[in-house]
Design a protein around this motif. Structure first.
Motif, PDB file in Angstrom:
ATOM      1  N   LYS A 122      -0.473  -2.646  -8.675  1.00  0.00           N
ATOM      2  CA  LYS A 122      -0.679  -1.982  -9.962  1.00  0.00           C
ATOM      3  C   LYS A 122       0.610  -1.691 -10.716  1.00  0.00           C
ATOM      4  N   GLU A 123       1.655  -1.292 -10.008  1.00  0.00           N
ATOM      5  CA  GLU A 123       2.894  -0.908 -10.679  1.00  0.00           C
ATOM      6  C   GLU A 123       3.914  -2.044 -10.738  1.00  0.00           C
ATOM      7  N   LEU A 124       4.074  -2.749  -9.624  1.00  0.00           N
ATOM      8  CA  LEU A 124       5.068  -3.825  -9.583  1.00  0.00           C
ATOM      9  C   LEU A 124       4.511  -5.158 -10.054  1.00  0.00           C
ATOM     10  N   LYS A 125       3.190  -5.234 -10.206  1.00  0.00           N
ATOM     11  CA  LYS A 125       2.502  -6.448 -10.674  1.00  0.00           C
ATOM     12  C   LYS A 125       2.778  -7.661  -9.776  1.00  0.00           C
ATOM     13  N   LEU A 126       2.845  -7.400  -8.470  1.00  0.00           N
ATOM     14  CA  LEU A 126       3.026  -8.477  -7.502  1.00  0.00           C
ATOM     15  C   LEU A 126       1.686  -9.118  -7.198  1.00  0.00           C
ATOM     16  N   ASP A 127       1.729 -10.278  -6.581  1.00  0.00           N
ATOM     17  CA  ASP A 127       0.502 -11.012  -6.270  1.00  0.00           C
ATOM     18  C   ASP A 127       0.098 -10.910  -4.811  1.00  0.00           C
ATOM     19  N   LYS A 128       1.058 -10.567  -3.930  1.00  0.00           N
ATOM     20  CA  LYS A 128       0.741 -10.556  -2.507  1.00  0.00           C
ATOM     21  C   LYS A 128       1.549  -9.494  -1.785  1.00  0.00           C
ATOM     22  N   VAL A 129       0.908  -8.867  -0.800  1.00  0.00           N
ATOM     23  CA  VAL A 129       1.589  -7.981   0.139  1.00  0.00           C
ATOM     24  C   VAL A 129       1.373  -8.579   1.519  1.00  0.00           C
ATOM     25  N   ILE A 169       1.695 -11.723  14.169  1.00  0.00           N
ATOM     26  CA  ILE A 169       0.522 -12.022  13.357  1.00  0.00           C
ATOM     27  C   ILE A 169       0.913 -11.690  11.920  1.00  0.00           C
ATOM     28  N   VAL A 170       0.611 -12.600  11.019  1.00  0.00           N
ATOM     29  CA  VAL A 170       0.908 -12.400   9.604  1.00  0.00           C
ATOM     30  C   VAL A 170      -0.388 -11.982   8.914  1.00  0.00           C
ATOM     31  N   TYR A 171      -0.354 -10.815   8.282  1.00  0.00           N
ATOM     32  CA  TYR A 171      -1.485 -10.333   7.496  1.00  0.00           C
ATOM     33  C   TYR A 171      -1.107 -10.392   6.030  1.00  0.00           C
ATOM     34  N   GLY A 172      -2.037 -10.823   5.197  1.00  0.00           N
ATOM     35  CA  GLY A 172      -1.771 -10.885   3.773  1.00  0.00           C
ATOM     36  C   GLY A 172      -2.914 -10.315   2.955  1.00  0.00           C
ATOM     37  N   MET A 173      -2.539  -9.728   1.844  1.00  0.00           N
ATOM     38  CA  MET A 173      -3.515  -9.242   0.864  1.00  0.00           C
ATOM     39  C   MET A 173      -3.082  -9.762  -0.493  1.00  0.00           C
ATOM     40  N   LEU A 174      -4.008 -10.378  -1.200  1.00  0.00           N
ATOM     41  CA  LEU A 174      -3.755 -10.861  -2.553  1.00  0.00           C
ATOM     42  C   LEU A 174      -4.242  -9.835  -3.561  1.00  0.00           C
ATOM     43  N   ALA A 175      -3.563  -9.771  -4.688  1.00  0.00           N
ATOM     44  CA  ALA A 175      -3.943  -8.816  -5.731  1.00  0.00           C
ATOM     45  C   ALA A 175      -5.403  -9.001  -6.130  1.00  0.00           C
ATOM     46  N   LYS A 176      -5.848 -10.245  -6.236  1.00  0.00           N
ATOM     47  CA  LYS A 176      -7.218 -10.497  -6.688  1.00  0.00           C
ATOM     48  C   LYS A 176      -8.270 -10.032  -5.666  1.00  0.00           C
ATOM     49  N   ASP A 177      -7.856  -9.822  -4.415  1.00  0.00           N
ATOM     50  CA  ASP A 177      -8.785  -9.388  -3.374  1.00  0.00           C
ATOM     51  C   ASP A 177      -8.716  -7.895  -3.081  1.00  0.00           C
TER      52      ASP A 177
END
Length: 180
Positions: A122-129, A169-177
């Protein structure tokens, strides 16, 4: 200065030189507990080591490369969390975190990780964490799993941990999800 209020109990604040004693105190009290999964404990033997870490954090924050914060719980630092790296070209934040042993098991870190993920989108407008966790570290793996992160795979022998390699283990979250 970076301050991010999570709720009435929690606040994330940029680590500063004046926080070194408290961060070192928590590290020392939890040394054996944290050493199981964190590779830097043997390099953090005295207060000066923590001061050096904070200086690097402040430099990297000023250069927009990372954001490492003290987790404030009721006005006291109880751990460290943030983005160990910000990759602006790929719009990705790499999250890391740890809590002192006495603060474990109360859902604190899940709340912190949720707030950091929310802030990244929301603040940094990134696409993935992204979060990387040792395969056998079930407590830490539970955090991104509770938040709905996707297990994106395993990196074999990703990290040397004192006497042996550990897989990540690599976990990812996309902004759209992200819907939390």
């Amino acid at each position: 200065m970076f301050l991010h209020k999570i709720d009435e109990e929690f606040l994330l604040k940029l680590l500063e030189a004046k926080d070194a004693e408290r961060v070192f105190e928590i590290t020392n009290k939890s040394r054996e507990y944290l050493r199981e999964w964190l590779p830097w404990l043997d390099h953090t033997k005295e207060l000066e080591d923590t001061k050096g870490f904070i200086q690097v954090c402040l430099r990297d924050f000023a250069e927009n490369k990372s954001v490492n914060t003290g987790i404030m719980h009721k006005g006291q630092i109880v751990g460290v969390a943030g983005y160990n790296q910000l990759n602006w070209s790929n719009k990705t934040a790499y999250m890391g975190y740890w809590l002192g042993e006495e603060y474990q098991g109360n859902g604190m870190m899940t709340r912190v990780a949720k707030a950091l993920t929310d802030y990244a989108f929301k603040e940094l407008k990134l696409d993935k964490v992204e979060v990387r966790v040792a395969l056998e570290n079930q407590k830490s793996r539970g955090i991104p799993e509770r938040l709905g992160f996707v297990n994106e795979g395993c990196i074999r022998q990703a990290e040397w941990l004192y006497t042996h390699y550990v897989d990540h283990i690599v976990y990812g979250m996309l902004a759209k999800d992200w819907s939390m």
